[in-house]
Enzyme design. Structure first.
Site, PDB file in Angstrom:
ATOM      1  N   TYR A   1       0.821  -1.209   0.000  1.00 52.81           N
ATOM      2  CA  TYR A   1       0.000   0.000   0.000  1.00 52.81           C
ATOM      3  C   TYR A   1       0.848   1.250   0.000  1.00 52.81           C
ATOM      4  O   TYR A   1       2.075   1.187   0.151  1.00 52.81           O
ATOM      5  CB  TYR A   1      -0.937  -0.003   1.219  1.00 52.81           C
ATOM      6  CG  TYR A   1      -0.258   0.361   2.527  1.00 52.81           C
ATOM      7  CD1 TYR A   1       0.590  -0.534   3.173  1.00 52.81           C
ATOM      8  CD2 TYR A   1      -0.453   1.615   3.111  1.00 52.81           C
ATOM      9  CE1 TYR A   1       1.213  -0.186   4.370  1.00 52.81           C
ATOM     10  CE2 TYR A   1       0.153   1.965   4.305  1.00 52.81           C
ATOM     11  CZ  TYR A   1       0.990   1.057   4.931  1.00 52.81           C
ATOM     12  OH  TYR A   1       1.612   1.406   6.103  1.00 52.81           O
TER      13      TYR A   1
ATOM     14  N   ARG B   1       7.776   4.008  -5.051  1.00 49.82           N
ATOM     15  CA  ARG B   1       7.891   3.068  -3.931  1.00 49.82           C
ATOM     16  C   ARG B   1       6.879   1.939  -4.062  1.00 49.82           C
ATOM     17  O   ARG B   1       7.183   0.782  -3.759  1.00 49.82           O
ATOM     18  CB  ARG B   1       7.733   3.807  -2.589  1.00 49.82           C
ATOM     19  CG  ARG B   1       8.009   2.886  -1.389  1.00 49.82           C
ATOM     20  CD  ARG B   1       8.058   3.645  -0.069  1.00 49.82           C
ATOM     21  NE  ARG B   1       6.781   4.269   0.240  1.00 49.82           N
ATOM     22  CZ  ARG B   1       6.578   5.059   1.285  1.00 49.82           C
ATOM     23  NH1 ARG B   1       7.565   5.322   2.129  1.00 49.82           N
ATOM     24  NH2 ARG B   1       5.391   5.593   1.496  1.00 49.82           N
TER      25      ARG B   1
ATOM     26  N   ARG C   1      -7.586 -20.717  -0.515  1.00 50.33           N
ATOM     27  CA  ARG C   1      -6.530 -20.468   0.466  1.00 50.33           C
ATOM     28  C   ARG C   1      -5.383 -21.472   0.336  1.00 50.33           C
ATOM     29  O   ARG C   1      -5.581 -22.675   0.478  1.00 50.33           O
ATOM     30  CB  ARG C   1      -7.093 -20.519   1.892  1.00 50.33           C
ATOM     31  CG  ARG C   1      -6.046 -20.108   2.927  1.00 50.33           C
ATOM     32  CD  ARG C   1      -6.565 -20.187   4.348  1.00 50.33           C
ATOM     33  NE  ARG C   1      -5.546 -19.719   5.283  1.00 50.33           N
ATOM     34  CZ  ARG C   1      -4.523 -20.458   5.696  1.00 50.33           C
ATOM     35  NH1 ARG C   1      -4.385 -21.692   5.278  1.00 50.33           N
ATOM     36  NH2 ARG C   1      -3.632 -19.960   6.536  1.00 50.33           N
TER      37      ARG C   1
ATOM     38  N   HIS D   1      -0.854 -21.065   0.814  1.00 47.67           N
ATOM     39  CA  HIS D   1       0.211 -20.079   0.990  1.00 47.67           C
ATOM     40  C   HIS D   1       0.906 -19.737  -0.330  1.00 47.67           C
ATOM     41  O   HIS D   1       1.223 -18.591  -0.607  1.00 47.67           O
ATOM     42  CB  HIS D   1       1.266 -20.579   1.982  1.00 47.67           C
ATOM     43  CG  HIS D   1       0.788 -20.570   3.410  1.00 47.67           C
ATOM     44  ND1 HIS D   1      -0.328 -21.235   3.829  1.00 47.67           N
ATOM     45  CD2 HIS D   1       1.289 -19.968   4.503  1.00 47.67           C
ATOM     46  CE1 HIS D   1      -0.509 -21.044   5.118  1.00 47.67           C
ATOM     47  NE2 HIS D   1       0.468 -20.273   5.560  1.00 47.67           N
TER      48      HIS D   1
ATOM     49  N   LYS E   1       6.452  -1.839   1.829  1.00 52.69           N
ATOM     50  CA  LYS E   1       5.282  -1.225   2.476  1.00 52.69           C
ATOM     51  C   LYS E   1       4.107  -2.188   2.347  1.00 52.69           C
ATOM     52  O   LYS E   1       3.233  -2.046   1.488  1.00 52.69           O
ATOM     53  CB  LYS E   1       4.981   0.146   1.862  1.00 52.69           C
ATOM     54  CG  LYS E   1       4.179   1.038   2.788  1.00 52.69           C
ATOM     55  CD  LYS E   1       4.267   2.484   2.397  1.00 52.69           C
ATOM     56  CE  LYS E   1       3.264   3.360   3.129  1.00 52.69           C
ATOM     57  NZ  LYS E   1       3.436   3.448   4.576  1.00 52.69           N
TER      58      LYS E   1
ATOM     59  N   GLU F   1      13.359   2.495  13.418  1.00 48.63           N
ATOM     60  CA  GLU F   1      12.406   3.562  13.070  1.00 48.63           C
ATOM     61  C   GLU F   1      11.362   3.598  14.172  1.00 48.63           C
ATOM     62  O   GLU F   1      11.652   3.214  15.309  1.00 48.63           O
ATOM     63  CB  GLU F   1      11.809   3.305  11.678  1.00 48.63           C
ATOM     64  CG  GLU F   1      11.176   1.946  11.517  1.00 48.63           C
ATOM     65  CD  GLU F   1      10.547   1.731  10.128  1.00 48.63           C
ATOM     66  OE1 GLU F   1      10.336   2.687   9.380  1.00 48.63           O
ATOM     67  OE2 GLU F   1      10.236   0.557   9.824  1.00 48.63           O
TER      68      GLU F   1
ATOM     69  N   LEU G   1      11.430   1.416   6.714  1.00 51.35           N
ATOM     70  CA  LEU G   1      10.717   1.838   5.503  1.00 51.35           C
ATOM     71  C   LEU G   1      11.444   3.054   4.931  1.00 51.35           C
ATOM     72  O   LEU G   1      11.752   3.987   5.676  1.00 51.35           O
ATOM     73  CB  LEU G   1       9.267   2.212   5.847  1.00 51.35           C
ATOM     74  CG  LEU G   1       8.451   2.517   4.594  1.00 51.35           C
ATOM     75  CD1 LEU G   1       8.020   1.220   3.923  1.00 51.35           C
ATOM     76  CD2 LEU G   1       7.256   3.382   4.899  1.00 51.35           C
TER      77      LEU G   1
HETATM   78  C1  LIG Z   1       6.870   1.866   9.591  1.00 51.71           C
HETATM   79  C2  LIG Z   1       6.868   3.177   8.920  1.00 51.71           C
HETATM   80  N1  LIG Z   1       8.030   3.866   8.802  1.00 51.71           N
HETATM   81  C3  LIG Z   1       8.082   5.064   8.217  1.00 51.71           C
HETATM   82  C4  LIG Z   1       6.936   5.684   7.720  1.00 51.71           C
HETATM   83  C5  LIG Z   1       7.025   7.037   7.062  1.00 51.71           C
HETATM   84  O1  LIG Z   1       6.892   6.935   5.669  1.00 51.71           O
HETATM   85  P1  LIG Z   1       6.364   8.142   4.783  1.00 51.71           P
HETATM   86  O2  LIG Z   1       7.245   9.320   5.110  1.00 51.71           O
HETATM   87  O3  LIG Z   1       6.558   7.676   3.387  1.00 51.71           O
HETATM   88  O4  LIG Z   1       4.946   8.392   5.152  1.00 51.71           O
HETATM   89  C6  LIG Z   1       5.713   5.014   7.805  1.00 51.71           C
HETATM   90  C7  LIG Z   1       4.502   5.630   7.252  1.00 51.71           C
HETATM   91  O5  LIG Z   1       3.425   5.127   7.311  1.00 51.71           O
HETATM   92  C8  LIG Z   1       5.675   3.736   8.417  1.00 51.71           C
HETATM   93  O6  LIG Z   1       4.514   3.058   8.529  1.00 51.71           O
END
Ligand SMILES: Cc1ncc(COP(=O)(O)O)c(C=O)c1O
Length: 292
Positions: free
Chosen positions: A34, A53, A101, A103, A148, A180, A204
């Site tokens: 997403y 991305r 279903r 995997h 993501k 993060e 991310l």
């Molecule tokens: C785990 C994680 N890290 C970092 C971010 C920040 O990403 P962005 O700046 O692209 O929104 C998000 C945003 O949802 C996130 O879920």
């Protein structure tokens, strides 16, 4: 929100009419990816970067991208135009589709595409000026946090740690080093220098992270990417969270202990100003393009 218009598999419809089969692999396995794009005054912010991305996430999980970059842009702009509110958070996801279903990937499933818009809620000015509380936790998610993915159970569990503590975010350490936060990237300031973990499979690659990096470099602010041991983060002069919805937000307490003097610091204030200026510039340019 009952009357808001969404996009599902090629059609625009009221959200109440949008239905996904229970055997969609997004429902069964969280098998999808997403994006969330902020839209200011109907101008999407960094849309191309979000679409790039999305392409990387889809390739990483081997889901076929159903649309070209231009088609994605068109769907998103149409959806933005259909809403009654100006500032929007456009959420879009692609799941592997409907299949019995199992995997292993189905051979012939058609990816499910869902796009919705919600009013964009950035932190109120008072929070920007006062800063927020954060708590810490061990980052026990998988090793592909660069994707993501809609499989967000790990992130939800970690976010709940701060929700339970009445804090805005959970800052994560893996093997004693900053990764993060549950839904944001994290920057630290030490003696005037902006520090951040380098991009890797463990974080991310935030679009806002990139904006902050570009703005810091453009303004000639000292910036370094490196490992940040937990003790160093706890003793930092400033800590910031970045995300598309939070923008740049100062953390002023960590696990109940003050960071710096307990108020958003000078480097944060500089970056926040640069970010708002940049956003205004993007918005003005977008409005001019729309009017042309
Ligand atoms: C785990 C994680 N890290 C970092 C971010 C920040 O990403 P962005 O700046 O692209 O929104 C998000 C945003 O949802 C996130 O879920």
């Amino acid at each position: 929100m009952k009357d808001s218009v969404v996009f599902l598999n090629g059609k625009f419809m009221p959200v109440d009419e949008a239905r996904v089969p229970v055997l969609d692999r997004g429902v069964i396995f969280g098998d999808g990816v997403y994006e969330l794009v902020p839209v200011y005054s109907r101008v999407p912010f960094r849309l191309d970067e979000h679409l790039a991305r999305l392409e990387r996430s889809l390739a990483a999980v081997r889901i076929r991208n159903p649309y070209s970059r231009a088609e994605w842009r068109d769907i998103i702009l149409q959806l933005v135009a259909k809403q009654s509110f100006e500032d929007q958070g456009i959420y879009f996801q692609v799941t592997r589709g409907v299949a019995k279903r199992d995997h292993a990937f189905p051979k012939d499933a058609v990816p499910t595409v869902f796009v919705m818009s919600n009013p964009l809620v950035n932190p109120p000015q008072e929070l920007v000026e006062r800063g927020v509380a954060a708590v810490t936790a061990v980052d026990d998610r998988w090793h592909r946090c660069d994707i993501k993915s809609t499989s967000l159970l790990g992130n939800c569990l970690l976010r709940q740690v701060s929700a339970d503590a009445g804090a805005a975010e959970t800052i994560l350490f893996r093997d004693g080093k900053l990764s993060e936060a549950s839904a944001s990237n994290v920057f630290v300031v030490k003696q005037g220098a902006i520090l951040a973990p380098a991009k890797s499979n463990l974080i991310l690659p935030g679009i806002t992270y990139d904006v902050v990096v570009d703005l810091a470099q453009g303004a000639g602010l000292p910036l370094q990417f490196r490992d940040l041991p937990e003790a160093e983060v706890r003793a930092a002069d400033e800590i910031w969270l970045t995300s598309s919805s939070k923008e740049v937000l100062a953390v002023v307490t960590l696990d109940g202990k003050r960071i710096g003097d307990g108020r958003p610091g000078p480097v944060f204030r500089r970056m926040y100003g640069l970010y708002q200026e940049f956003k205004q510039k993007v918005m003005r340019a977008g409005k001019e393009r729309q009017a042309a």
